[in-house]
Design a protein around this motif. Structure first.
Motif, short mmCIF file in Angstrom:
data_model
loop_
_atom_site.label_atom_id
_atom_site.label_comp_id
_atom_site.label_asym_id
_atom_site.label_seq_id
_atom_site.Cartn_x
_atom_site.Cartn_y
_atom_site.Cartn_z
N TYR A 147 5.56 -6.87 -17.09
CA TYR A 147 4.47 -6.21 -17.30
C TYR A 147 4.29 -7.05 -18.89
CZ TYR A 147 3.64 -3.28 -14.00
OH TYR A 147 3.43 -2.30 -12.81
N LEU A 191 -4.08 5.88 -0.55
CA LEU A 191 -3.92 5.32 -2.04
C LEU A 191 -3.50 3.87 -1.70
CD1 LEU A 191 -2.41 8.01 -4.16
CD2 LEU A 191 -5.00 7.23 -4.08
N THR A 192 -2.75 3.59 -0.72
CA THR A 192 -2.53 2.31 -0.20
C THR A 192 -3.28 1.28 -0.03
OG1 THR A 192 0.20 2.79 -0.34
CG2 THR A 192 -0.61 0.42 0.11
N TYR A 193 -3.77 2.18 0.45
CA TYR A 193 -5.00 0.71 1.28
C TYR A 193 -6.49 0.68 0.62
CZ TYR A 193 -2.29 1.95 4.95
OH TYR A 193 -1.40 1.65 6.89
N LEU A 194 -6.37 1.79 -0.24
CA LEU A 194 -7.71 1.78 -1.73
C LEU A 194 -7.23 1.26 -2.36
CD1 LEU A 194 -8.58 5.52 -2.16
CD2 LEU A 194 -9.54 3.35 -0.09
N ILE A 195 -5.62 0.57 -2.48
CA ILE A 195 -5.46 -0.60 -4.11
C ILE A 195 -5.36 -1.85 -3.88
CG2 ILE A 195 -3.38 -0.35 -5.24
CD1 ILE A 195 -2.92 2.17 -5.64
N ARG A 196 -4.20 -2.08 -2.10
CA ARG A 196 -4.40 -3.31 -1.48
C ARG A 196 -5.07 -4.01 -0.38
NH1 ARG A 196 -0.87 -6.08 -3.83
NH2 ARG A 196 1.73 -5.45 -3.88
#
Length: 142
Positions: A39, A95-100
């Motif tokens: 980061y 959560l993965t599909y919402l983010i990616r």
């Protein structure tokens, strides 16, 4: 004259606490290096992948050995384990599909990652719980 060192429970406990603290600080330092490289410096994952694996392996192995030696992990029934598995896979996947977003057709195999990852972790948990329980029962029966 021969000198002998007397080791009692207090010494063993102090040594255990020191070992735990040093290991914990080392793991936090490695995690800090990973966060800094990712980061702050913006380096790609390949630049610190080895450190990530060493840190993950160190933490997982440490806790697995501690839990195995203590024998305190509860054995979870197959029915409950299946429920936990389905819940975790659903939460991680959503959560993965919402983010990616959905993976591209040529990378469709990525939809298996949550299912396989959760299966490996729950399988590892079950193995450590079983071996720890078996170890404690063996010690008690002797």
């Amino acid at each position: 004259m021969k000198k002998s060192i007397m080791i009692d429970e207090r010494t063993e406990r102090a040594n255990g606490q020191i070992s735990f603290l040093v290991l914990m600080l080392t793991q936090f330092a490695l995690a800090g290096v990973i966060v800094y490289k990712r980061y702050i410096l913006g380096l790609p994952q390949e630049a610190y992948a080895e450190i990530s694996w060493i840190n993950f392996s160190s933490m997982a192995l440490y806790w697995a050995i501690r839990l195995y030696l203590s024998g305190i992990l509860p054995m979870i029934s197959i029915k409950k384990m299946l429920g936990i598995y389905i819940l975790l896979v659903a939460v991680i996947s959503v959560l993965t599909y919402l983010i990616r977003g959905w993976p591209l057709p040529e990378r469709w195999y990525e939809v298996l990652y949550p299912a396989v990852g959760v299966a490996v972790i729950l399988g590892f948990y079950s193995l450590v719980a079983y071996l720890g329980k078996h170890r404690i029962e063996k010690i008690i029966s002797e």
